[in-house]
Design an enzyme around this catalytic site. Structure first.
Site, short mmCIF file in Angstrom:
data_model
loop_
_atom_site.label_atom_id
_atom_site.label_comp_id
_atom_site.label_asym_id
_atom_site.label_seq_id
_atom_site.Cartn_x
_atom_site.Cartn_y
_atom_site.Cartn_z
N ASN A 1 0.87 -1.19 0.00
CA ASN A 1 0.00 0.00 0.00
C ASN A 1 0.90 1.23 0.00
OD1 ASN A 1 -1.80 2.05 0.56
ND2 ASN A 1 -2.27 1.36 2.65
N LYS B 1 0.04 4.29 -0.21
CA LYS B 1 -0.56 5.48 0.42
C LYS B 1 -0.31 6.72 -0.46
CE LYS B 1 -0.05 3.20 4.81
NZ LYS B 1 0.07 3.26 6.25
N HIS C 1 -9.50 1.10 4.97
CA HIS C 1 -8.20 1.24 5.63
C HIS C 1 -8.34 2.15 6.84
CE1 HIS C 1 -4.07 2.41 6.44
NE2 HIS C 1 -3.72 1.29 5.82
N GLU D 1 -6.70 4.51 7.95
CA GLU D 1 -6.49 5.95 7.70
C GLU D 1 -7.73 6.56 7.05
OE1 GLU D 1 -2.77 5.41 5.69
OE2 GLU D 1 -1.87 4.84 7.61
N GLU E 1 -5.19 -5.12 10.59
CA GLU E 1 -4.16 -4.10 10.77
C GLU E 1 -4.41 -3.34 12.08
OE1 GLU E 1 -2.21 -2.90 6.87
OE2 GLU E 1 -4.02 -1.71 7.00
N GLY F 1 2.68 2.08 10.78
CA GLY F 1 3.59 3.21 10.64
C GLY F 1 4.37 3.55 11.91
N SER G 1 3.67 -2.28 10.14
CA SER G 1 5.12 -2.34 10.28
C SER G 1 5.72 -3.68 9.86
CB SER G 1 5.53 -1.99 11.71
OG SER G 1 5.10 -0.68 12.03
P1 PGA Z 1 3.00 0.25 7.59
O1 PGA Z 1 1.52 0.44 6.99
O2 PGA Z 1 3.56 -1.02 7.00
O3 PGA Z 1 3.76 1.47 7.16
O4 PGA Z 1 2.86 0.14 9.07
C1 PGA Z 1 0.66 -0.63 6.78
C2 PGA Z 1 -0.68 -0.17 6.26
O5 PGA Z 1 -1.16 0.89 6.67
O6 PGA Z 1 -1.30 -0.84 5.41
#
Ligand code: PGA
Length: 248
Positions: free
Chosen positions: A9, A11, A94, A96, A165, A171, A210
């Protein structure tokens, strides 16, 4: 048989030029991986990604879409627009999107229904935040997200992919331990059994938060984790290492 899926992803990262560079550098190695690779670029890179991955087995997905066919929805993208440029997968819900753009289990539900109606593959993201975990509410949250987000779906459930997640791991560099991730993914599968019956044994469940080259092996060794959704580590060379984690 459940597939191993390595999804990236991006983003809000990678301009068109950076997208072209990525595919030039990494697409042949990603194509050699023993796993299904899906990349979710930003909208401006979707068409180019779809074209540049044409001769490979890499799949391209969108990070979101609207549940209506078309209409006065400024800033939104429809399923037909995505299908028209060869996009087959879509991330839905997601964290976010839930946190910054008011995505709810109800809107997730409408989007999943639309994606299935259009023969797309939705990757439905669920997960608890840090406070909910500390308060012992993780399972309640996951159950609610599944039961509300996946209601009124009977046909085609088997095409849905779930991504677990936990928000506290996204992140932050704080990956869930493989055992924590497995525990949640096993509970998710049990809720899917409750809702859809035996077909849940063939649902692919991914872990995200992560994920890096350093922890992919331990996560993928878990019974109920069929793949990963990678954010930060999907933008460059490390994604190749993750994608090829089981290549000898
Ligand atoms: P990250 O994000 O690997 O940077 O933690 C994962 C995601 O939001 O899908």
């Amino acid at each position: 048989m459940r597939k191993n899926i390595i999804a990236g992803n991006w983003k809000m990262h990678h301009t068109l030029k950076e997208t072209e560079d990525f595919f030039e550098k990494y697409s042949s190695e990603l194509n050699q991986a023993n796993n299904e690779i899906i990349i979710f670029p930003p909208y401006t890179s979707l068409l180019t990604s779809s074209q540049l991955s044409k001769e490979t087995s890499i799949k391209i997905g969108a990070q979101n879409m609207h549940y209506e066919e078309s209409g006065a929805y400024t800033g939104e993208i429809s399923s037909d627009m995505l299908l028209n440029i060869g996009i087959t997968h879509v991330l839905i819900g997601h964290s976010e999107r839930r946190k910054y753009y008011n995505e709810t289990n109800d809107s997730v539900n409408l989007k999943v229904i639309k994606a299935l109606e259009k023969n797309m593959i939705p990757i439905v993201c669920i997960g608890e935040n840090e406070i909910q975990r500390e308060q012992g509410k993780t399972n309640d949250i996951l159950k609610e997200q599944i039961f509300d987000g996946l209601k009124n779906i009977s046909a085609n459930f088997s095409r849905i992919i779930i991504a677990y997640e936990p928000l506290w791991a996204i992140g932050t560099g704080n990956t869930a331990t493989a055992e924590q991730a497995e525990d949640a993914c096993m509970n998710i599968r049990n809720y899917l059994f409750e809702l859809f019956g035996d077909i849940a044994s063939s649902t692919c469940i991914l872990y995200g938060g992560s994920v890096k080259a350093a922890n992919i092996q331990s996560l993928m060794a878990m019974e109920n984790i069929d793949g990963v959704l990678v954010g930060g580590a999907s933008l460059g060379e490390e994604f190749v290492q993750i994608a090829q984690y089981n290549l000898n």
